[in-house]
Design a protein around this motif. Structure first.
Motif, PDB file in Angstrom:
ATOM      1  N   LEU A 178       9.678  -9.959  10.104  1.00 34.07           N
ATOM      2  CA  LEU A 178       9.722  -9.113   8.907  1.00 34.07           C
ATOM      3  C   LEU A 178      10.422  -7.786   9.192  1.00 34.07           C
ATOM      4  O   LEU A 178      10.106  -7.104  10.168  1.00 34.07           O
ATOM      5  CB  LEU A 178       8.309  -8.846   8.390  1.00 34.07           C
ATOM      6  CG  LEU A 178       8.228  -8.057   7.073  1.00 34.07           C
ATOM      7  CD1 LEU A 178       8.809  -8.870   5.915  1.00 34.07           C
ATOM      8  CD2 LEU A 178       6.792  -7.652   6.772  1.00 34.07           C
ATOM      9  N   LYS A 179      11.346  -7.448   8.294  1.00 33.81           N
ATOM     10  CA  LYS A 179      12.058  -6.173   8.381  1.00 33.81           C
ATOM     11  C   LYS A 179      12.064  -5.554   6.996  1.00 33.81           C
ATOM     12  O   LYS A 179      12.579  -6.156   6.045  1.00 33.81           O
ATOM     13  CB  LYS A 179      13.503  -6.388   8.869  1.00 33.81           C
ATOM     14  CG  LYS A 179      13.577  -6.925  10.300  1.00 33.81           C
ATOM     15  CD  LYS A 179      14.907  -7.550  10.621  1.00 33.81           C
ATOM     16  CE  LYS A 179      15.039  -8.938  10.048  1.00 33.81           C
ATOM     17  NZ  LYS A 179      14.186  -9.941  10.736  1.00 33.81           N
ATOM     18  N   VAL A 180      11.462  -4.369   6.871  1.00 35.58           N
ATOM     19  CA  VAL A 180      11.400  -3.664   5.592  1.00 35.58           C
ATOM     20  C   VAL A 180      11.859  -2.234   5.807  1.00 35.58           C
ATOM     21  O   VAL A 180      11.344  -1.528   6.682  1.00 35.58           O
ATOM     22  CB  VAL A 180       9.978  -3.669   4.993  1.00 35.58           C
ATOM     23  CG1 VAL A 180       9.983  -3.004   3.621  1.00 35.58           C
ATOM     24  CG2 VAL A 180       9.432  -5.093   4.893  1.00 35.58           C
ATOM     25  N   VAL A 181      12.827  -1.799   4.995  1.00 38.97           N
ATOM     26  CA  VAL A 181      13.374  -0.455   5.122  1.00 38.97           C
ATOM     27  C   VAL A 181      13.356   0.209   3.746  1.00 38.97           C
ATOM     28  O   VAL A 181      13.912  -0.328   2.777  1.00 38.97           O
ATOM     29  CB  VAL A 181      14.820  -0.481   5.673  1.00 38.97           C
ATOM     30  CG1 VAL A 181      15.361   0.941   5.827  1.00 38.97           C
ATOM     31  CG2 VAL A 181      14.870  -1.208   7.016  1.00 38.97           C
ATOM     32  N   PHE A 182      12.691   1.354   3.637  1.00 41.39           N
ATOM     33  CA  PHE A 182      12.723   2.173   2.423  1.00 41.39           C
ATOM     34  C   PHE A 182      13.947   3.069   2.493  1.00 41.39           C
ATOM     35  O   PHE A 182      14.055   3.907   3.417  1.00 41.39           O
ATOM     36  CB  PHE A 182      11.463   3.024   2.313  1.00 41.39           C
ATOM     37  CG  PHE A 182      10.220   2.269   1.903  1.00 41.39           C
ATOM     38  CD1 PHE A 182       9.564   2.568   0.716  1.00 41.39           C
ATOM     39  CD2 PHE A 182       9.685   1.256   2.710  1.00 41.39           C
ATOM     40  CE1 PHE A 182       8.416   1.898   0.338  1.00 41.39           C
ATOM     41  CE2 PHE A 182       8.537   0.574   2.338  1.00 41.39           C
ATOM     42  CZ  PHE A 182       7.898   0.895   1.148  1.00 41.39           C
ATOM     43  N   VAL A 183      14.869   2.882   1.554  1.00 41.48           N
ATOM     44  CA  VAL A 183      16.148   3.579   1.594  1.00 41.48           C
ATOM     45  C   VAL A 183      16.330   4.438   0.340  1.00 41.48           C
ATOM     46  O   VAL A 183      16.228   3.910  -0.775  1.00 41.48           O
ATOM     47  CB  VAL A 183      17.323   2.569   1.689  1.00 41.48           C
ATOM     48  CG1 VAL A 183      18.624   3.300   1.993  1.00 41.48           C
ATOM     49  CG2 VAL A 183      17.060   1.491   2.712  1.00 41.48           C
ATOM     50  N   LYS A 184      16.601   5.704   0.534  1.00 39.46           N
ATOM     51  CA  LYS A 184      16.867   6.598  -0.607  1.00 39.46           C
ATOM     52  C   LYS A 184      18.362   6.647  -0.869  1.00 39.46           C
ATOM     53  O   LYS A 184      19.159   6.865   0.046  1.00 39.46           O
ATOM     54  CB  LYS A 184      16.341   8.010  -0.345  1.00 39.46           C
ATOM     55  CG  LYS A 184      16.652   9.007  -1.479  1.00 39.46           C
ATOM     56  CD  LYS A 184      16.028  10.363  -1.242  1.00 39.46           C
ATOM     57  CE  LYS A 184      14.578  10.374  -1.653  1.00 39.46           C
ATOM     58  NZ  LYS A 184      14.047  11.762  -1.734  1.00 39.46           N
ATOM     59  N   GLY A 223      16.866   7.575  -6.108  1.00 44.00           N
ATOM     60  CA  GLY A 223      15.921   6.477  -6.203  1.00 44.00           C
ATOM     61  C   GLY A 223      15.757   5.795  -4.850  1.00 44.00           C
ATOM     62  O   GLY A 223      16.536   6.008  -3.916  1.00 44.00           O
ATOM     63  N   VAL A 224      14.725   4.959  -4.746  1.00 37.63           N
ATOM     64  CA  VAL A 224      14.404   4.293  -3.483  1.00 37.63           C
ATOM     65  C   VAL A 224      14.522   2.781  -3.644  1.00 37.63           C
ATOM     66  O   VAL A 224      14.010   2.204  -4.610  1.00 37.63           O
ATOM     67  CB  VAL A 224      12.983   4.667  -3.014  1.00 37.63           C
ATOM     68  CG1 VAL A 224      12.567   3.817  -1.805  1.00 37.63           C
ATOM     69  CG2 VAL A 224      12.921   6.145  -2.646  1.00 37.63           C
ATOM     70  N   ILE A 225      15.205   2.169  -2.694  1.00 42.47           N
ATOM     71  CA  ILE A 225      15.271   0.709  -2.608  1.00 42.47           C
ATOM     72  C   ILE A 225      14.406   0.264  -1.432  1.00 42.47           C
ATOM     73  O   ILE A 225      14.573   0.771  -0.317  1.00 42.47           O
ATOM     74  CB  ILE A 225      16.710   0.223  -2.411  1.00 42.47           C
ATOM     75  CG1 ILE A 225      17.590   0.633  -3.599  1.00 42.47           C
ATOM     76  CG2 ILE A 225      16.751  -1.297  -2.227  1.00 42.47           C
ATOM     77  CD1 ILE A 225      19.065   0.353  -3.394  1.00 42.47           C
ATOM     78  N   VAL A 226      13.488  -0.646  -1.696  1.00 43.34           N
ATOM     79  CA  VAL A 226      12.687  -1.244  -0.629  1.00 43.34           C
ATOM     80  C   VAL A 226      13.413  -2.527  -0.219  1.00 43.34           C
ATOM     81  O   VAL A 226      13.281  -3.567  -0.854  1.00 43.34           O
ATOM     82  CB  VAL A 226      11.252  -1.541  -1.087  1.00 43.34           C
ATOM     83  CG1 VAL A 226      10.434  -2.120   0.064  1.00 43.34           C
ATOM     84  CG2 VAL A 226      10.592  -0.271  -1.633  1.00 43.34           C
ATOM     85  N   LYS A 274       0.829  -1.208   0.000  1.00 44.21           N
ATOM     86  CA  LYS A 274       0.000   0.000   0.000  1.00 44.21           C
ATOM     87  C   LYS A 274       0.862   1.257   0.000  1.00 44.21           C
ATOM     88  O   LYS A 274       0.572   2.232  -0.724  1.00 44.21           O
ATOM     89  CB  LYS A 274      -0.913   0.009   1.231  1.00 44.21           C
ATOM     90  CG  LYS A 274      -1.863   1.195   1.320  1.00 44.21           C
ATOM     91  CD  LYS A 274      -2.768   1.061   2.542  1.00 44.21           C
ATOM     92  CE  LYS A 274      -3.821   2.160   2.580  1.00 44.21           C
ATOM     93  NZ  LYS A 274      -3.221   3.503   2.749  1.00 44.21           N
ATOM     94  N   THR A 275       1.928   1.239   0.777  1.00 47.29           N
ATOM     95  CA  THR A 275       2.820   2.395   0.847  1.00 47.29           C
ATOM     96  C   THR A 275       3.506   2.639  -0.488  1.00 47.29           C
ATOM     97  O   THR A 275       3.655   3.796  -0.931  1.00 47.29           O
ATOM     98  CB  THR A 275       3.863   2.180   1.964  1.00 47.29           C
ATOM     99  OG1 THR A 275       3.178   2.033   3.205  1.00 47.29           O
ATOM    100  CG2 THR A 275       4.830   3.354   2.061  1.00 47.29           C
ATOM    101  N   VAL A 289      13.985   6.325   4.866  1.00 50.86           N
ATOM    102  CA  VAL A 289      12.794   7.186   4.841  1.00 50.86           C
ATOM    103  C   VAL A 289      11.577   6.549   5.513  1.00 50.86           C
ATOM    104  O   VAL A 289      10.696   7.267   5.997  1.00 50.86           O
ATOM    105  CB  VAL A 289      12.453   7.620   3.394  1.00 50.86           C
ATOM    106  CG1 VAL A 289      13.482   8.619   2.894  1.00 50.86           C
ATOM    107  CG2 VAL A 289      12.373   6.439   2.440  1.00 50.86           C
ATOM    108  N   GLU A 290      11.532   5.209   5.534  1.00 49.52           N
ATOM    109  CA  GLU A 290      10.443   4.526   6.246  1.00 49.52           C
ATOM    110  C   GLU A 290      10.913   3.133   6.627  1.00 49.52           C
ATOM    111  O   GLU A 290      11.810   2.571   5.989  1.00 49.52           O
ATOM    112  CB  GLU A 290       9.186   4.380   5.363  1.00 49.52           C
ATOM    113  CG  GLU A 290       8.527   5.692   5.001  1.00 49.52           C
ATOM    114  CD  GLU A 290       7.043   5.538   4.711  1.00 49.52           C
ATOM    115  OE1 GLU A 290       6.345   4.855   5.499  1.00 49.52           O
ATOM    116  OE2 GLU A 290       6.586   6.115   3.722  1.00 49.52           O
ATOM    117  N   GLU A 291      10.275   2.563   7.640  1.00 47.03           N
ATOM    118  CA  GLU A 291      10.557   1.171   7.968  1.00 47.03           C
ATOM    119  C   GLU A 291       9.285   0.489   8.486  1.00 47.03           C
ATOM    120  O   GLU A 291       8.406   1.133   9.050  1.00 47.03           O
ATOM    121  CB  GLU A 291      11.692   1.044   8.970  1.00 47.03           C
ATOM    122  CG  GLU A 291      11.498   1.772  10.280  1.00 47.03           C
ATOM    123  CD  GLU A 291      12.763   1.714  11.139  1.00 47.03           C
ATOM    124  OE1 GLU A 291      12.811   0.850  12.038  1.00 47.03           O
ATOM    125  OE2 GLU A 291      13.670   2.533  10.909  1.00 47.03           O
TER     126      GLU A 291
END
Length: 398
Positions: free
Chosen positions: A389-395, A334-337, A213-214, A368-370
């Protein structure tokens, strides 16, 4: 089923179990050899035979069973399991009333009080996952409890074990109406095709709901998106619906292409305008680097362990190097999820992998988000490993 077995707990583990740690681990037990038959009720006791907790013996890769109660005379019957399931259902009442989402977890193992089992909901159908022969010995009581606790169209089960510890993948219709597959479910308004009759993986990983969703709502618009280890393309579908100019989905499994085409088509997306590639992701990274391909948005969500003809991947050993390859084909800004479902390490260590990867690649970055597990994947503080679960949005910053 064998009589109750008393397990002597070593002194240094007693406080941990009294404090609510739910997993029966071999290193905590002095008389492990007394465990013979999976499904046996076990009582944990100290050296003076004082009661600590009660559970069952069932071998998983995680341990030798789970604690179910602090009450010495608790019976693990249909009423016990119905109380657990009813409580879990109540905690998900908001999801049951959400017309835009009809696929989620209704019972999450030890997070809801019974380790070794999960139950998922798919638009009227319930899917029980059994993770050991031990918990499967309680199947009649648990199935009756579920039937008594919910309104259902049909119930399916997956026996995620066999005598060698490997997963069994079979249909296992239980009761109600057999599904006409695919069952179409919605997640945040997006359609998914789900198959409860095709093995352990049914078409969508429910724990990534908030991440998808994000991506759709905040990151996809105007991007050229790469989805690696893409499975049925769920991240790509959400990105396309969020305004991505193009998506590229890469997965080694041959079935990934028709499954991804199906998911795009269900949502009115022209799949021919997208790239769907059946290839080893590790080889695709090399190809993309040679061709100087760059992406604005990259999803990196490998399995915790994977083996192909040329590569063996283990998240705790190789995620950093895989991330470096993703960094090389990501546009500046750019962003890496970055995502992992490995329970072998926590978020701090995962962020350490991210830091080292960017450092070695010669780029700066900004988190930017986790995310961790969504609310329906309940966990308990006494067992942090359950929050895998570990998810990190990285710019990526030049």
């Amino acid at each position: 089923m064998a009589d109750t077995v008393h397990l002597k707990i070593k002194p240094k583990f007693i406080k941990k179990y009294r404090s609510g740690f739910p997993l029966i681990v071999s290193e905590a037990i002095s008389n492990l050899k007394d465990l013979k038959e999976e499904g046996t009720i076990v009582k944990l006791v100290d050296d003076n035979n004082r009661f600590i907790a009660k559970g069952y013996y069932g071998k998983q890769n995680k341990g030798y069973g789970w604690i179910l109660s602090k009450q010495e005379h608790e019976k693990f019957d249909m009423h016990f399991f119905k109380n657990k399931i009813t409580s879990a259902i109540y905690k998900r009442k908001n999801l049951f009333s959400d017309e835009d989402t009809m696929a989620f977890r209704v019972f999450n193992g030890e997070g809801d009080g019974v380790g070794g089992i999960t139950i998922d909901y798919f638009n009227g159908y319930y899917l029980i996952n059994w993770y050991s022969k031990g918990i499967y010995q309680f199947r009649n009581a648990i199935i009756e409890a579920l039937k008594d606790a919910v309104d259902y169209t049909g119930i399916y089960q997956k026996k995620r074990f066999d005598a060698k510890g490997q997963y069994m993948e079979d249909d296992d219709f239980v009761t109600g109406e057999r599904g006409e597959f695919p069952i179409i479910v919605k997640e945040n308004g997006v359609n998914f095709a789900v198959y409860l009759n095709e093995g352990a993986m049914v078409g969508v990983f429910l724990d990534q709901r908030e991440v998808r969703k994000t991506i759709r709502d905040k990151y996809a618009n105007g991007t050229n998106m790469l989805n690696t280890f893409s499975y049925t393309g769920a991240f790509s579908v959400f990105a396309a619906l969020g305004g991505a100019t193009k998506t590229t989905s890469v997965d080694l499994a041959n079935r990934s292409k028709p499954k991804t085409i199906e998911q795009f088509s269900l949502n009115g997306i022209d799949y021919e305008a997208q790239d769907i590639i059946v290839e080893d992701v590790f080889q695709y990274f090399k190809y993309a680097a040679r061709k100087q391909l760059l992406f604005d948005l990259v999803v990196l969500d490998p399995p915790s362990f994977a083996r192909s003809k040329k590569n063996v991947f283990s998240a705790d050993k190789h995620y950093k190097d895989l991330l470096k390859e993703a960094i090389a084909i990501t546009e500046d800004n750019g962003v890496i999820v970055a995502s992992t479902n490995s329970s072998a390490f926590g978020m701090n260590k995962f962020k350490g992998f991210i830091q080292k990867a960017f450092q070695e690649a010669g780029f700066r970055y900004k988190i930017v988000e986790e995310f961790s597990l969504p609310e329906d994947f309940r966990t308990i503080k006494e067992y942090p490993e359950g929050n895998y679960l570990k998810v990190v949005f990285v710019k990526k910053i030049k």
